[in-house]
Write an enzyme that holds these catalytic residues in place. Sequence first.
Site, PDB file in Angstrom:
ATOM      1  N   ASP A   8       0.879  -1.161   0.000  1.00 17.88           N
ATOM      2  CA  ASP A   8       0.000   0.000   0.000  1.00 17.88           C
ATOM      3  C   ASP A   8       0.925   1.221   0.000  1.00 17.88           C
ATOM      4  O   ASP A   8       2.126   1.092   0.265  1.00 17.88           O
ATOM      5  CB  ASP A   8      -0.878  -0.046   1.253  1.00 17.88           C
ATOM      6  N   LEU A   9       0.387   2.393  -0.295  1.00 16.16           N
ATOM      7  CA  LEU A   9       1.232   3.593  -0.361  1.00 16.16           C
ATOM      8  C   LEU A   9       1.110   4.445   0.914  1.00 16.16           C
ATOM      9  O   LEU A   9       2.040   4.531   1.715  1.00 16.16           O
ATOM     10  CB  LEU A   9       0.843   4.419  -1.588  1.00 16.16           C
ATOM     11  N   ASP A  10      -0.073   5.073   1.065  1.00 15.89           N
ATOM     12  CA  ASP A  10      -0.271   6.006   2.166  1.00 15.89           C
ATOM     13  C   ASP A  10      -0.233   5.281   3.505  1.00 15.89           C
ATOM     14  O   ASP A  10      -1.034   4.389   3.754  1.00 15.89           O
ATOM     15  CB  ASP A  10      -1.615   6.729   2.013  1.00 15.89           C
ATOM     16  N   THR A  16       1.188  10.388   3.514  1.00 16.24           N
ATOM     17  CA  THR A  16       0.497  11.440   2.781  1.00 16.24           C
ATOM     18  C   THR A  16      -0.856  11.783   3.395  1.00 16.24           C
ATOM     19  O   THR A  16      -1.501  12.728   2.955  1.00 16.24           O
ATOM     20  CB  THR A  16       0.299  11.032   1.308  1.00 16.24           C
ATOM     21  N   LYS A  44      -8.770   6.962   5.305  1.00 14.12           N
ATOM     22  CA  LYS A  44      -7.572   6.218   4.909  1.00 14.12           C
ATOM     23  C   LYS A  44      -7.937   5.033   4.016  1.00 14.12           C
ATOM     24  O   LYS A  44      -8.773   4.212   4.398  1.00 14.12           O
ATOM     25  CB  LYS A  44      -6.798   5.744   6.134  1.00 14.12           C
ATOM     26  N   SER A 113      -2.122   0.788  -4.527  1.00 15.59           N
ATOM     27  CA  SER A 113      -2.698   1.942  -3.819  1.00 15.59           C
ATOM     28  C   SER A 113      -3.982   2.401  -4.482  1.00 15.59           C
ATOM     29  O   SER A 113      -4.117   2.316  -5.704  1.00 15.59           O
ATOM     30  CB  SER A 113      -1.694   3.094  -3.834  1.00 15.59           C
ATOM     31  N   ALA A 114      -4.898   2.914  -3.659  1.00 20.55           N
ATOM     32  CA  ALA A 114      -6.149   3.472  -4.191  1.00 20.55           C
ATOM     33  C   ALA A 114      -5.930   4.849  -4.801  1.00 20.55           C
ATOM     34  O   ALA A 114      -6.842   5.421  -5.386  1.00 20.55           O
ATOM     35  CB  ALA A 114      -7.179   3.565  -3.070  1.00 20.55           C
ATOM     36  N   LYS A 144     -10.846  -1.283  -2.206  1.00 21.74           N
ATOM     37  CA  LYS A 144     -10.612  -2.025  -0.973  1.00 21.74           C
ATOM     38  C   LYS A 144     -11.828  -1.807  -0.071  1.00 21.74           C
ATOM     39  O   LYS A 144     -12.342  -0.698  -0.051  1.00 21.74           O
ATOM     40  CB  LYS A 144      -9.353  -1.498  -0.259  1.00 21.74           C
ATOM     41  N   GLU A 168      -0.092  -3.369   4.590  1.00 20.95           N
ATOM     42  CA  GLU A 168      -1.151  -2.360   4.695  1.00 20.95           C
ATOM     43  C   GLU A 168      -1.150  -1.675   6.056  1.00 20.95           C
ATOM     44  O   GLU A 168      -0.693  -2.244   7.046  1.00 20.95           O
ATOM     45  CB  GLU A 168      -2.514  -3.055   4.544  1.00 20.95           C
ATOM     46  N   ASP A 169      -1.699  -0.460   6.081  1.00 22.17           N
ATOM     47  CA  ASP A 169      -1.869   0.237   7.364  1.00 22.17           C
ATOM     48  C   ASP A 169      -3.339   0.480   7.683  1.00 22.17           C
ATOM     49  O   ASP A 169      -3.658   1.110   8.689  1.00 22.17           O
ATOM     50  CB  ASP A 169      -1.152   1.596   7.344  1.00 22.17           C
TER      51      ASP A 169
HETATM   52  C1  BG6 Z   1      -5.543   6.385  -0.600  1.00 22.20           C
HETATM   53  C2  BG6 Z   1      -5.626   7.324   0.592  1.00 22.20           C
HETATM   54  O1  BG6 Z   1      -4.265   5.878  -0.698  1.00 22.20           O
HETATM   55  O2  BG6 Z   1      -5.840   7.090  -1.795  1.00 22.20           O
HETATM   56  C3  BG6 Z   1      -6.980   8.006   0.622  1.00 22.20           C
HETATM   57  O3  BG6 Z   1      -5.420   6.592   1.793  1.00 22.20           O
HETATM   58  C4  BG6 Z   1      -7.229   8.703  -0.711  1.00 22.20           C
HETATM   59  O4  BG6 Z   1      -7.014   8.938   1.681  1.00 22.20           O
HETATM   60  C5  BG6 Z   1      -7.124   7.683  -1.834  1.00 22.20           C
HETATM   61  O5  BG6 Z   1      -8.530   9.296  -0.724  1.00 22.20           O
HETATM   62  C6  BG6 Z   1      -7.357   8.294  -3.219  1.00 22.20           C
HETATM   63  O6  BG6 Z   1      -6.321   9.184  -3.516  1.00 22.20           O
HETATM   64  P1  BG6 Z   1      -6.285  10.115  -4.778  1.00 22.20           P
HETATM   65  O7  BG6 Z   1      -4.863  10.603  -4.822  1.00 22.20           O
HETATM   66  O8  BG6 Z   1      -6.630   9.281  -5.963  1.00 22.20           O
HETATM   67  O9  BG6 Z   1      -7.286  11.210  -4.566  1.00 22.20           O
HETATM   68 MG    MG Z   2      -2.783   3.137   3.568  1.00 23.65          MG
END
Ligand code: BG6
Ligand code: MG
Length: 219
Positions: A8-10, A16, A44, A113-114, A144, A168-169
Amino acid sequence: ILGGVLFDLDGVITDTAELHYQAWKELADELNIPFDREYNEKLKGVDRMASLKLILKNGDREFSQDELVKLADQKNERYKELLETLTPDALLPGVRKLLKALRRDGILVALASASRNAPTVLDRLGVTDLFDYVADAGAVALQKPDAEIFLNAAEGLGVHPLRCIGIEDAEAGVLAIHRAGMPAVGIGTEETLPDADHHVATPADLTPALLREWMEEFP
Ligand code: BG6
Ligand code: MG
């Protein structure tokens, strides 16, 4: 046999969440909707439009589909400005070392990542080259806790899902990893991530050997 590690990223590679918070906060203030860091926790791992809707729930106005798209765009433009402040210093402890160690061991690495901004974030952090594949959040229909993004990441690596492990977090992400048939490593605690198979405080606590071991013992 461990073939791929899906990150996962964030909250796993970098934090972020605070930048997302700032961008949403400015929008919420403009709309006179209460929004704080505690509520931000609920966002998140939640995609952009679903996050917006969660925020607007605390206001009393209804918005048309066009207005929703404009508001989401406005937040994203602000978020992208904030991303320009990101540097390799924002990598969480041990991330670069772990990515390099995995590469040395011939284990493939993907991002699941989403965030549609994920490629930009990896560039700003200077780790794009250490990923073998970055799943396209925009191409994923089911968010997810559905398994889709993790299955897509495994496919992108050309590694069978049963040979991958996910990190993942967020609890929704842990569920997604399990639905993809993979063991889930939680960056957090038993309390924050009750369903994760193993917990560590930061990626600095992870090594290829440990991930291999956890892969072997997964049912
Ligand atoms: C996830 C974050 O990684 O990405 C969410 O945890 C965020 O907070 C989601 O809304 C979507 O991100 P983005 O950059 O496509 O608006
Ligand atoms: Mg995350």
